[in-house]
Motif scaffolding. Structure first.
Motif, PDB file in Angstrom:
ATOM      1  N   THR A 120      -7.139   4.794   5.021  1.00  0.00           N
ATOM      2  CA  THR A 120      -7.768   6.082   4.712  1.00  0.00           C
ATOM      3  C   THR A 120      -7.257   7.153   5.674  1.00  0.00           C
ATOM      4  OG1 THR A 120      -9.715   5.003   3.788  1.00  0.00           O
ATOM      5  CG2 THR A 120      -9.998   7.286   4.506  1.00  0.00           C
ATOM      6  N   MET A 121      -7.107   6.797   6.961  1.00  0.00           N
ATOM      7  CA  MET A 121      -6.626   7.825   7.909  1.00  0.00           C
ATOM      8  C   MET A 121      -5.158   8.154   7.644  1.00  0.00           C
ATOM      9  SD  MET A 121      -6.361   6.053  11.717  1.00  0.00           S
ATOM     10  CE  MET A 121      -7.863   5.130  11.600  1.00  0.00           C
ATOM     11  N   PHE A 122      -4.382   7.158   7.296  1.00  0.00           N
ATOM     12  CA  PHE A 122      -2.958   7.379   7.019  1.00  0.00           C
ATOM     13  C   PHE A 122      -2.813   8.339   5.835  1.00  0.00           C
ATOM     14  CE2 PHE A 122       1.329   5.888   5.593  1.00  0.00           C
ATOM     15  CZ  PHE A 122       1.999   6.046   6.787  1.00  0.00           C
ATOM     16  N   PHE A 123      -3.556   8.065   4.772  1.00  0.00           N
ATOM     17  CA  PHE A 123      -3.461   8.905   3.575  1.00  0.00           C
ATOM     18  C   PHE A 123      -3.991  10.321   3.857  1.00  0.00           C
ATOM     19  CE2 PHE A 123      -3.604   5.274   0.165  1.00  0.00           C
ATOM     20  CZ  PHE A 123      -2.365   4.816   0.631  1.00  0.00           C
ATOM     21  N   ALA A 124      -5.112  10.407   4.572  1.00  0.00           N
ATOM     22  CA  ALA A 124      -5.695  11.738   4.832  1.00  0.00           C
ATOM     23  C   ALA A 124      -4.728  12.585   5.647  1.00  0.00           C
ATOM     24  CB  ALA A 124      -7.034  11.591   5.555  1.00  0.00           C
ATOM     25  N   LEU A 148     -14.840  16.728   2.797  1.00  0.00           N
ATOM     26  CA  LEU A 148     -15.073  15.650   3.763  1.00  0.00           C
ATOM     27  C   LEU A 148     -14.528  14.312   3.270  1.00  0.00           C
ATOM     28  CD1 LEU A 148     -16.521  14.508   6.344  1.00  0.00           C
ATOM     29  CD2 LEU A 148     -18.518  14.136   4.865  1.00  0.00           C
ATOM     30  N   ILE A 149     -13.770  13.663   4.135  1.00  0.00           N
ATOM     31  CA  ILE A 149     -13.288  12.302   3.864  1.00  0.00           C
ATOM     32  C   ILE A 149     -13.981  11.408   4.883  1.00  0.00           C
ATOM     33  CG2 ILE A 149     -11.257  10.786   3.843  1.00  0.00           C
ATOM     34  CD1 ILE A 149      -9.714  13.674   3.668  1.00  0.00           C
ATOM     35  N   VAL A 150     -14.664  10.361   4.416  1.00  0.00           N
ATOM     36  CA  VAL A 150     -15.298   9.438   5.354  1.00  0.00           C
ATOM     37  C   VAL A 150     -14.569   8.106   5.310  1.00  0.00           C
ATOM     38  CG1 VAL A 150     -17.411   8.146   5.887  1.00  0.00           C
ATOM     39  CG2 VAL A 150     -17.542  10.570   5.341  1.00  0.00           C
ATOM     40  N   LEU A 151     -14.233   7.621   6.493  1.00  0.00           N
ATOM     41  CA  LEU A 151     -13.524   6.342   6.627  1.00  0.00           C
ATOM     42  C   LEU A 151     -14.511   5.288   7.113  1.00  0.00           C
ATOM     43  CD1 LEU A 151     -10.227   5.904   8.727  1.00  0.00           C
ATOM     44  CD2 LEU A 151     -12.130   4.324   8.936  1.00  0.00           C
ATOM     45  N   ASP A 152     -14.554   4.172   6.426  1.00  0.00           N
ATOM     46  CA  ASP A 152     -15.356   3.037   6.897  1.00  0.00           C
ATOM     47  C   ASP A 152     -14.718   1.766   6.336  1.00  0.00           C
ATOM     48  OD1 ASP A 152     -17.299   1.447   8.047  1.00  0.00           O
ATOM     49  OD2 ASP A 152     -19.000   2.524   7.198  1.00  0.00           O
ATOM     50  N   GLY A 153     -15.312   0.640   6.632  1.00  0.00           N
ATOM     51  CA  GLY A 153     -14.744  -0.610   6.138  1.00  0.00           C
ATOM     52  C   GLY A 153     -15.524  -1.794   6.647  1.00  0.00           C
ATOM     53  N   MET A 164     -14.434  -8.910   9.795  1.00  0.00           N
ATOM     54  CA  MET A 164     -13.468  -9.166   8.723  1.00  0.00           C
ATOM     55  C   MET A 164     -12.134  -8.464   8.975  1.00  0.00           C
ATOM     56  SD  MET A 164     -15.995  -9.023   5.374  1.00  0.00           S
ATOM     57  CE  MET A 164     -14.737  -9.309   4.137  1.00  0.00           C
ATOM     58  N   THR A 165     -11.701  -8.385  10.237  1.00  0.00           N
ATOM     59  CA  THR A 165     -10.465  -7.620  10.515  1.00  0.00           C
ATOM     60  C   THR A 165      -9.255  -8.147   9.747  1.00  0.00           C
ATOM     61  OG1 THR A 165     -10.168  -8.961  12.501  1.00  0.00           O
ATOM     62  CG2 THR A 165     -11.147  -6.800  12.820  1.00  0.00           C
ATOM     63  N   GLY A 166      -9.183  -9.467   9.577  1.00  0.00           N
ATOM     64  CA  GLY A 166      -8.003 -10.038   8.920  1.00  0.00           C
ATOM     65  C   GLY A 166      -8.040  -9.983   7.403  1.00  0.00           C
ATOM     66  N   TRP A 167      -9.160  -9.578   6.842  1.00  0.00           N
ATOM     67  CA  TRP A 167      -9.265  -9.534   5.383  1.00  0.00           C
ATOM     68  C   TRP A 167      -8.608  -8.274   4.810  1.00  0.00           C
ATOM     69  CZ3 TRP A 167     -12.612 -12.746   2.203  1.00  0.00           C
ATOM     70  CH2 TRP A 167     -13.260 -13.754   2.923  1.00  0.00           C
ATOM     71  N   ARG A 168      -8.488  -7.275   5.658  1.00  0.00           N
ATOM     72  CA  ARG A 168      -7.958  -5.956   5.292  1.00  0.00           C
ATOM     73  C   ARG A 168      -8.790  -5.323   4.164  1.00  0.00           C
ATOM     74  NH1 ARG A 168      -7.452  -4.611   8.967  1.00  0.00           N
ATOM     75  NH2 ARG A 168      -6.106  -2.854   8.561  1.00  0.00           N
ATOM     76  N   MET A 169      -9.977  -4.932   4.541  1.00  0.00           N
ATOM     77  CA  MET A 169     -10.884  -4.307   3.585  1.00  0.00           C
ATOM     78  C   MET A 169     -11.485  -3.050   4.199  1.00  0.00           C
ATOM     79  SD  MET A 169     -11.729  -5.602   0.560  1.00  0.00           S
ATOM     80  CE  MET A 169     -13.502  -5.397   0.393  1.00  0.00           C
ATOM     81  N   GLY A 170     -11.210  -1.917   3.572  1.00  0.00           N
ATOM     82  CA  GLY A 170     -11.793  -0.665   4.033  1.00  0.00           C
ATOM     83  C   GLY A 170     -12.101   0.216   2.840  1.00  0.00           C
ATOM     84  N   TYR A 171     -12.779   1.311   3.102  1.00  0.00           N
ATOM     85  CA  TYR A 171     -12.970   2.278   2.011  1.00  0.00           C
ATOM     86  C   TYR A 171     -12.974   3.697   2.551  1.00  0.00           C
ATOM     87  CZ  TYR A 171     -18.006   2.636   3.248  1.00  0.00           C
ATOM     88  OH  TYR A 171     -19.194   2.828   3.897  1.00  0.00           O
ATOM     89  N   GLY A 172     -12.651   4.603   1.639  1.00  0.00           N
ATOM     90  CA  GLY A 172     -12.762   6.024   1.954  1.00  0.00           C
ATOM     91  C   GLY A 172     -13.691   6.658   0.943  1.00  0.00           C
TER      92      GLY A 172
END
Ligand SMILES: Cc1ncc(COP(=O)(O)O)c(C=O)c1O
Length: 388
Positions: A103-107, A230-235, A242-250
Motif C-alpha cells: 500500500t505504501m509503495f503504490f501510494a 485518505l489512504i489507510v495502510l494496515d494488515g 502473520m509476517t510471512g503470509w504477506r497479507m495487507g490491505y489499503g
C-alpha cells in the motif's frame, strides 16, 4: 555492460533484513546471538487461522482471485474497521495486497514524481524515504522528537506543506520509536489539512492494535474531512503474527481505488487465495491470541525499558505502542552504527542503528522486544558488560 535506470541508485533498503542476515551468519558460525533487531512477533500464527488456509487449499481455492481481493475478505475488513476504529468503510474501497508495504509503495508511486514533495516521518519506517526518492519526489522529513514522546507537532507538520506537497505520511503507533500520536494532535492535523485539499494523506496504522497503558488508537479514518484523500495502510503481519503470509490491505478513497487496483493488476495480479481465506478467519475468529500477544509485549516493554535505563549512557522513554524501544545512546560516546556493530560482534545482540530509520535517528538504537523476557534480560546483561 547492462545499464539500469538512474532511479535504481536512489532506491534504498531496510537494514533490518541486513542485520538479520549478519546475525544469522554469526549464529551459523556457532555464536550465541539474541536477535532484538527483527520487527516481527515471536509468536506463531494462531492455529485456527492456519487451519482456514489449509481448508481453503483442500476446498480448491487455487486460482486467481479478483485483483482487489475476495469480496468476503473485503467485507470482513470493513466490519473489522467498524469494530476497532468506529469508522464506516465501503468494502469496494478496500484493496487486499501482499503485505502492508505494498500500500505504501503504490501510494508513493501514485503521488511522487520529480518536482513534488512528500512529507514522511523521520525517524520512520525506512521504506517511506526509499520509495519517495525512487519516485523522484523530494523527501521532506517530519521530525519526531524524543522530548515529544516521538509524536509530531501538527503545527510544525502543517508549516512544512508547500504548493509542491502531494502526499503526507503519518504512522502511529510508530516504527522504530514506539511513539503514538495523541488524538488532540491528530485533531489539529486534520483541522489544519482542511486548508490543503490537494494534499493526499497516507496513514500507516499497522500497529493500531498494539497500544499500552489504556491508550486508544487515533485512526485518521475518524476524520470525515480527510476521507476523500485518505489512504489507510494496515494488515495482518503484526496483529496476527502473520509476517510471512504477506497479507495487507489499503483503504483507498473512491477516486483512487481504480488506479490502485490497476497497479495491483500490473504488479502481482492478486494475493494468494488461501491466505485471503485465512485473513477472514483472523478477523472473524477469536481474538484471544491477539490479546495474549499484546499482554506479553506490554510486560516485556516494562522489563526492557527499565533495563535499558540501567545501561550506562542509555536513556529510554516508555513507548506507547508497537513492540519497539528506541533509547537515546549518545551518552555511550559511540555513533548509532558503531554501537549496533559493537553490540552484535561483542555482545552477540542484534539491534538496529537509529540512522537506518533516517538521519534524525542518529544517537538512537532500535530494540525490538518481540523476544522472550529471558532473552531480553540476558541481552541487556551482556550489553552492560560490554559497555562497562
Ligand atoms: C510501520 C510499518 N509499516 C508497514 C510495515 C510492513 O509490513 P508488512 O510486513 O505487512 O509488509 C512495517 C513492517 O515492519 C512497519 O513497521
Amino acid at each position: 555492460m547492462v545499464k539500469m535506470v538512474a532511479a535504481m541508485s536512489r532506491l534504498g533498503t531496510e537494514s533490518a533484513f541486513e542485520v538479520l542476515a549478519r546475525a544469522n551468519a554469526l549464529a551459523a558460525q556457532g555464536k550465541d546471538i539474541i536477535n532484538l533487531g527483527i520487527g516481527q512477533p515471536d509468536f506463531k500464527t494462531p492455529p485456527h487461522i492456519v487451519e482456514a488456509a489449509a481448508k481453503a487449499l483442500r476446498d480448491g481455492h487455487h486460482g486467481y482471485t479478483p485483483a482487489n481481493g475476495i469480496p468476503e475478505l473485503r467485507e470482513a475488513v470493513a466490519a473489522d474497521i467498524a469494530k476497532w476504529r468506529g469508522a464506516e468503510v465501503d468494502p469496494a474501497n478496500i484493496m487486499i495486497v501482499p503485505g502492508g508495504k505494498v500500500t505504501m509503495f503504490f501510494a508513493i508511486l501514485m503521488f511522487g514524481e520529480p518536482g513534488t514533495e512528500i512529507i514522511y516521518p523521520n525517524p520512520g519506517f525506512p521504506i517511506y524515504e526509499s520509495v519517495i526518492k525512487f519516485s523522484g519526489a523530494t523527501p521532506v522529513p517530519m521530525a519526531l522528537r524524543e522530548e515529544n514522546g516521538f509524536s509530531f507537532s501538527a503545527e510544525e507538520v502543517l508549516a512544512q506543506i508547500t504548493p509542491k506537497t502531494r502526499l503526507l505520511i503519518v504512522n502511529s503507533p510508530a516504527n522504530p520509536t514506539g511513539g503514538t500520536v495523541p488524538r488532540e494532535e491528530m485533531d489539529k492535523l486534520a483541522a489544519g489539512l482542511e486548508a490543503h485539499p490537494d494534499v493526499a494523506v497516507m496513514s500507516d496504522e499497522i500497529y493500531g492494535r498494539m497500544l499500552y497503558d489504556g491508550r486508544e488508537h487515533a485512526s485518521l479514518l475518524n476524520y470525515e474531512s480527510l476521507r476523500d484523500r485518505l489512504i489507510v495502510l494496515d494488515g495482518w503481519s503484526k496483529t496476527y503474527a502473520m509476517t510471512g503470509w504477506r497479507m495487507g490491505y489499503g483503504v483507498w478513497p473512491a477516486a483512487l481505488i481504480e488506479p490502485a487496483t490497476r497497479l495491483s493488476i500490473n504488479c502481482h495480479s492478486c494475493v494468494n487465495a488461501a491466505a485471503q481465506w485465512a485473513g477472514i478467519a483472523a478477523l472473524e475468529g477469536p481474538q484471544d491470541a491477539v490479546d495474549e500477544m499484546v499482554t506479553a509485549f506490554d510486560a516485556r516493554r516494562r522489563v526492557i525499558v527499565r533495563a535499558l535505563n540501567q545501561i550506562p549512557g542509555f536513556r529510554c522513554i516508555e513507548p506507547g505502542g508497537a513492540f519497539y524501544a528506541f533509547p537515546n545512546v549518545e551518552g555511550t560516546g559511540f555513533t548509532a552504527r558503531e554501537l549496533q556493530d559493537k553490540l552484535l560482534n561483542e555482545a552477540g545482540v542484534a539491534t538496529i542503528a537509529g540512522t537506518s530509520f533516517g538521519a534524525q535517528g542518529e544517537g538512537y538504537l532500535r530494540f525490538s522486544y518481540a523476544n522472550s523476557t529471558e532473552n531480553i534480560e540476558t541481552a541487556i546483561e551482556r550489553i552492560r558488560s560490554v559497555l562497562s
